[in-house]
Write a protein that holds these residues in place. Structure first.
Motif, mmCIF file in Angstrom:
data_model
loop_
_atom_site.group_PDB
_atom_site.id
_atom_site.type_symbol
_atom_site.label_atom_id
_atom_site.label_comp_id
_atom_site.label_asym_id
_atom_site.label_seq_id
_atom_site.Cartn_x
_atom_site.Cartn_y
_atom_site.Cartn_z
ATOM 1 N N GLU A 121 3.603 -48.058 117.043
ATOM 2 C CA GLU A 121 3.470 -48.911 118.227
ATOM 3 C C GLU A 121 2.644 -50.129 117.839
ATOM 4 N N VAL A 122 3.210 -51.304 118.057
ATOM 5 C CA VAL A 122 2.551 -52.553 117.694
ATOM 6 C C VAL A 122 1.382 -52.810 118.644
ATOM 7 N N THR A 123 0.192 -53.064 118.062
ATOM 8 C CA THR A 123 -1.006 -53.286 118.875
ATOM 9 C C THR A 123 -1.454 -54.740 118.888
ATOM 10 N N GLY A 124 -1.163 -55.494 117.830
ATOM 11 C CA GLY A 124 -1.587 -56.892 117.820
ATOM 12 C C GLY A 124 -1.479 -57.534 116.459
ATOM 13 N N LEU A 125 -2.014 -58.746 116.386
ATOM 14 C CA LEU A 125 -1.996 -59.534 115.159
ATOM 15 C C LEU A 125 -3.156 -59.170 114.258
ATOM 16 N N ARG A 126 -2.921 -59.230 112.970
ATOM 17 C CA ARG A 126 -4.020 -59.061 112.023
ATOM 18 C C ARG A 126 -4.851 -60.332 112.046
ATOM 19 N N ASN A 127 -6.135 -60.161 112.152
ATOM 20 C CA ASN A 127 -7.066 -61.274 112.087
ATOM 21 C C ASN A 127 -7.441 -61.440 110.614
ATOM 22 N N PRO A 128 -6.934 -62.471 109.941
ATOM 23 C CA PRO A 128 -7.205 -62.605 108.514
ATOM 24 C C PRO A 128 -8.690 -62.886 108.257
ATOM 25 N N CYS A 129 -9.195 -62.361 107.147
ATOM 26 C CA CYS A 129 -10.604 -62.561 106.828
ATOM 27 C C CYS A 129 -10.763 -63.482 105.624
ATOM 28 N N SER A 130 -11.968 -63.927 105.413
ATOM 29 C CA SER A 130 -12.246 -64.893 104.350
ATOM 30 C C SER A 130 -12.014 -64.318 102.955
ATOM 31 N N LYS A 131 -11.902 -62.985 102.822
ATOM 32 C CA LYS A 131 -11.629 -62.384 101.513
ATOM 33 C C LYS A 131 -10.283 -62.854 100.955
ATOM 34 N N ILE A 132 -9.420 -63.365 101.816
ATOM 35 C CA ILE A 132 -8.137 -63.889 101.348
ATOM 36 C C ILE A 132 -8.378 -65.047 100.372
ATOM 37 N N ASN A 133 -9.400 -65.833 100.626
ATOM 38 C CA ASN A 133 -9.719 -66.940 99.708
ATOM 39 C C ASN A 133 -10.296 -66.437 98.392
ATOM 40 N N ASP A 134 -10.925 -65.272 98.385
ATOM 41 C CA ASP A 134 -11.394 -64.682 97.125
ATOM 42 C C ASP A 134 -10.199 -64.249 96.283
ATOM 43 N N PHE A 135 -9.149 -63.789 96.944
ATOM 44 C CA PHE A 135 -7.935 -63.358 96.256
ATOM 45 C C PHE A 135 -7.188 -64.558 95.661
ATOM 46 N N ARG A 136 -6.980 -65.589 96.473
ATOM 47 C CA ARG A 136 -6.341 -66.833 96.036
ATOM 48 C C ARG A 136 -7.035 -67.978 96.782
ATOM 49 N N PRO A 137 -7.822 -68.802 96.105
ATOM 50 C CA PRO A 137 -8.518 -69.904 96.773
ATOM 51 C C PRO A 137 -7.572 -70.767 97.607
ATOM 52 N N GLY A 138 -7.984 -71.025 98.860
ATOM 53 C CA GLY A 138 -7.198 -71.856 99.770
ATOM 54 C C GLY A 138 -6.138 -71.108 100.559
ATOM 55 N N LEU A 139 -5.920 -69.836 100.249
ATOM 56 C CA LEU A 139 -4.846 -69.082 100.909
ATOM 57 C C LEU A 139 -5.127 -68.831 102.387
ATOM 58 N N LEU A 140 -6.391 -68.687 102.760
ATOM 59 C CA LEU A 140 -6.722 -68.449 104.169
ATOM 60 C C LEU A 140 -6.152 -69.554 105.053
ATOM 61 N N GLY A 141 -6.231 -70.785 104.599
ATOM 62 C CA GLY A 141 -5.703 -71.903 105.373
ATOM 63 C C GLY A 141 -4.202 -71.872 105.560
ATOM 64 N N GLU A 142 -3.513 -71.077 104.751
ATOM 65 C CA GLU A 142 -2.057 -70.960 104.867
ATOM 66 C C GLU A 142 -1.628 -69.823 105.801
ATOM 67 N N VAL A 143 -2.519 -68.869 106.069
ATOM 68 C CA VAL A 143 -2.170 -67.735 106.926
ATOM 69 C C VAL A 143 -2.917 -67.758 108.254
ATOM 70 N N PHE A 144 -3.773 -68.763 108.412
ATOM 71 C CA PHE A 144 -4.600 -68.875 109.610
ATOM 72 C C PHE A 144 -4.838 -70.368 109.816
ATOM 73 N N ALA A 145 -4.326 -70.914 110.895
ATOM 74 C CA ALA A 145 -4.456 -72.356 111.084
ATOM 75 C C ALA A 145 -4.633 -72.692 112.555
ATOM 76 N N LEU A 146 -5.297 -73.812 112.798
ATOM 77 C CA LEU A 146 -5.481 -74.332 114.148
ATOM 78 C C LEU A 146 -4.449 -75.422 114.379
ATOM 79 N N ASP A 147 -3.638 -75.265 115.431
ATOM 80 C CA ASP A 147 -2.647 -76.280 115.776
ATOM 81 C C ASP A 147 -3.389 -77.459 116.403
ATOM 82 N N PRO A 148 -3.306 -78.641 115.773
ATOM 83 C CA PRO A 148 -4.072 -79.785 116.279
ATOM 84 C C PRO A 148 -3.623 -80.268 117.655
ATOM 85 N N VAL A 149 -2.383 -79.980 118.028
ATOM 86 C CA VAL A 149 -1.866 -80.434 119.320
ATOM 87 C C VAL A 149 -2.266 -79.474 120.441
#
Length: 190
Positions: A121-149
């Protein structure tokens, strides 16, 4: 047994399955995983009735575990590859990697029938953590972004689910989606 109602083609599937017994970022892929009702992936560090997320256990240890199973769409890896990131199944900590299933478009409460008998049963979205950038620098910005509009956050790092019916899941098992009754509620972070 939860009833089956096919709403999308059977061609979709769980293309990889993974687990780890320690709080490490990536999870090695396996030949199969066993899902346990009300707990999660057998042997996985995040399995349990209450929260098992390393950080959240320190301040919310008794809350129900709505993050028993982490699913991610393999199409994200294709998108990331176009931006120069080499990512494959299990490397972002997911238990099940799918292809052809619009995971991010599912409503809360959708049921995913995997293999012969397992039901999530689907409960929600994964909230990505900053450890993603430890895995691949800059990757967090590709999986978590603020829509400017709109000012809304976009989360692309998969969804979370709980196990309603246990069973074994193997690579290339079919995934069938059963939508909950209307009105549907969009996924939020869990």
């Amino acid at each position: 047994m939860v009833g089956r109602r096919r709403t999308e083609p059977v061609r979709q599937g769980a293309f990889f399955v993974a687990l780890t017994t320690t709080h490490s970022f990536s999870k090695p892929t396996r030949a199969s995983v066993t899902l346990l009702a009300g707990l999660g992936v057998e042997g996985d560090v995040h399995a349990g009735e209450t929260i098992r997320h390393q950080f959240r256990m320190t301040y919310e240890p008794d809350l129900p575990n709505l993050r028993q199973v982490h699913l991610m769409h393999e199409e994200l890896f294709d998108e990331l590859a176009l931006k120069g990131y080499d990512v494959s199944a299990g490397q972002l900590g997911e238990n099940i990697t799918t292809r052809g299933v619009d995971l991010l478009g599912l409503p809360t409460g959708a049921l995913l029938h995997l293999g012969d008998r397992a039901v999530l049963e689907v409960t929600g979205l994964r909230n990505p953590c900053s450890k993603i950038n430890d895995f691949r620098p800059g990757l967090l910005g590709e999986v978590f972004a603020l829509d400017p509009v709109s000012g809304e956050f976009t989360f692309k790092s998969g969804i979370m689910a709980v196990v309603r019916q246990g069973g074994t899941v193997r690579p290339h098992d079919p995934v069938e989606v059963e939508l909950p009754p209307l009105p549907h509620h969009p996924l939020e972070r869990v």
